[in-house]
Motif scaffolding. Structure first.
Motif, PDB file in Angstrom:
ATOM      1  N   GLU A   1      -2.125  -2.633  -9.911  1.00 31.61           N
ATOM      2  CA  GLU A   1      -3.438  -3.054  -9.410  1.00 31.61           C
ATOM      3  C   GLU A   1      -3.624  -4.562  -9.558  1.00 31.61           C
ATOM      4  OE1 GLU A   1      -5.156  -1.227  -7.627  1.00 31.61           O
ATOM      5  OE2 GLU A   1      -4.359   0.752  -8.110  1.00 31.61           O
TER       6      GLU A   1
ATOM      7  N   GLU B   1       0.832  -1.207   0.000  1.00 30.48           N
ATOM      8  CA  GLU B   1       0.000   0.000   0.000  1.00 30.48           C
ATOM      9  C   GLU B   1       0.861   1.250   0.000  1.00 30.48           C
ATOM     10  OE1 GLU B   1      -2.992  -0.081  -0.684  1.00 30.48           O
ATOM     11  OE2 GLU B   1      -3.729  -2.059  -0.094  1.00 30.48           O
TER      12      GLU B   1
ATOM     13  N   GLU C   1      -5.805   4.522  -1.864  1.00 25.59           N
ATOM     14  CA  GLU C   1      -4.533   3.898  -1.500  1.00 25.59           C
ATOM     15  C   GLU C   1      -3.913   4.582  -0.277  1.00 25.59           C
ATOM     16  OE1 GLU C   1      -4.113   1.201  -2.683  1.00 25.59           O
ATOM     17  OE2 GLU C   1      -4.641   1.110  -4.793  1.00 25.59           O
TER      18      GLU C   1
ATOM     19  N   GLU D   1      -9.266  -3.024  -4.441  1.00 29.80           N
ATOM     20  CA  GLU D   1      -8.162  -3.135  -5.398  1.00 29.80           C
ATOM     21  C   GLU D   1      -8.652  -3.701  -6.732  1.00 29.80           C
ATOM     22  OE1 GLU D   1      -5.305  -1.866  -4.915  1.00 29.80           O
ATOM     23  OE2 GLU D   1      -5.203  -1.595  -2.752  1.00 29.80           O
TER      24      GLU D   1
END
Length: 234
Positions: free
Chosen positions: A148, A73, A106, A178
């Motif tokens: 991703e 992340e 994010e 995600e």
């Protein structure tokens, strides 16, 4: 007894896991034809040895898996922050809004893990985006697609390693976001490709990757070295 963090206790849930046979070779084939393909293949070839004896130690057990997610992340948040500082040439208002929304998600994911882990959190990692042309739509969106898809596969592959049901539920909630990001980016690159055969297998499942395979790719975009030697493997 596994260490527990101060996170909300909810009903046990399950992140969708892909079949064990979905391996690194098939994962890398997803990027064929994208601007990120050569970069990711180069990153993998240069990171075949994860050097487990040094680097930022993720820890073990559920704490290690959460630090692993936190590391990813951090990388994604840093990428989208850079993307939105100066958008690529010709970026439409819709693309700018989509990328800004993903950036905010994010950052929220990164901060959740930072706060939940507290004193057990790894330090801030240093990214290396020198291979990315941030003025090029193809380079930015190709890399976003790669990140991703990698993130979805990473959460799916790590789900089976989590022992606490509350953590598994939280991971499932994050991986679903995600996957939404991945679908959006895929459609920006090629309309209708959001859930094609390169993203979903014949059983209707997303793919999964084990932490070592994920870190071989992610390591190509990090100056900081990751030590994952204490992560659970089963």
């Amino acid at each position: 007894m596994a260490e527990k963090l101060n996170v909300p206790q909810e009903q046990e849930g399950h992140a969708m896991l892909s079949p064990k046979g979905q391996q690194r070779r098939r994962f890398l084939s997803l990027f064929a034809g994208t601007a990120a393909a050569a970069t990711l293949m180069h990153a993998c070839s240069n990171n075949d040895d994860p050097s487990p004896d040094n680097g930022v130690n993720l820890g073990g057990g559920d704490i290690g898996i959460l630090n692993y997610a936190y590391a990813l992340e951090q990388l994604e948040a840093a990428f989208y922050i850079r993307v939105t500082q100066t958008f690529f040439s010709g970026a439409t208002a819709t693309e700018q809004q989509f990328l800004t929304d993903i950036r905010d998600h994010e950052i929220a994911h990164r901060e959740f893990f930072r706060n939940a882990l507290g004193g057990k959190a790894i330090p801030t990692l240093e990214a290396d985006f020198s291979k990315i042309d941030f003025n090029s739509r193809a380079s930015v969106l190709g890399t976003a697609k790669a990140f991703e898809d990698l993130g979805v596969a990473a959460y799916n592959g790590a789900g089976k390693l989590i022992t606490d049901g509350a953590y598994l539920l939280l991971a499932g909630k994050i991986v679903s976001v995600e996957a939404r990001h991945a679908a959006m980016i895929r459609d920006l690159l090629s309309n209708g490709s959001f859930a094609d055969s390169t993203a979903v297998d014949a059983n209707g499942l997303d793919m999964a990757l084990a932490p070592p395979d994920v870190l071989k790719v992610a390591g190509g975009f990090l100056k900081s070295k990751i030590n994952a030697s204490n992560l659970p493997t089963s």
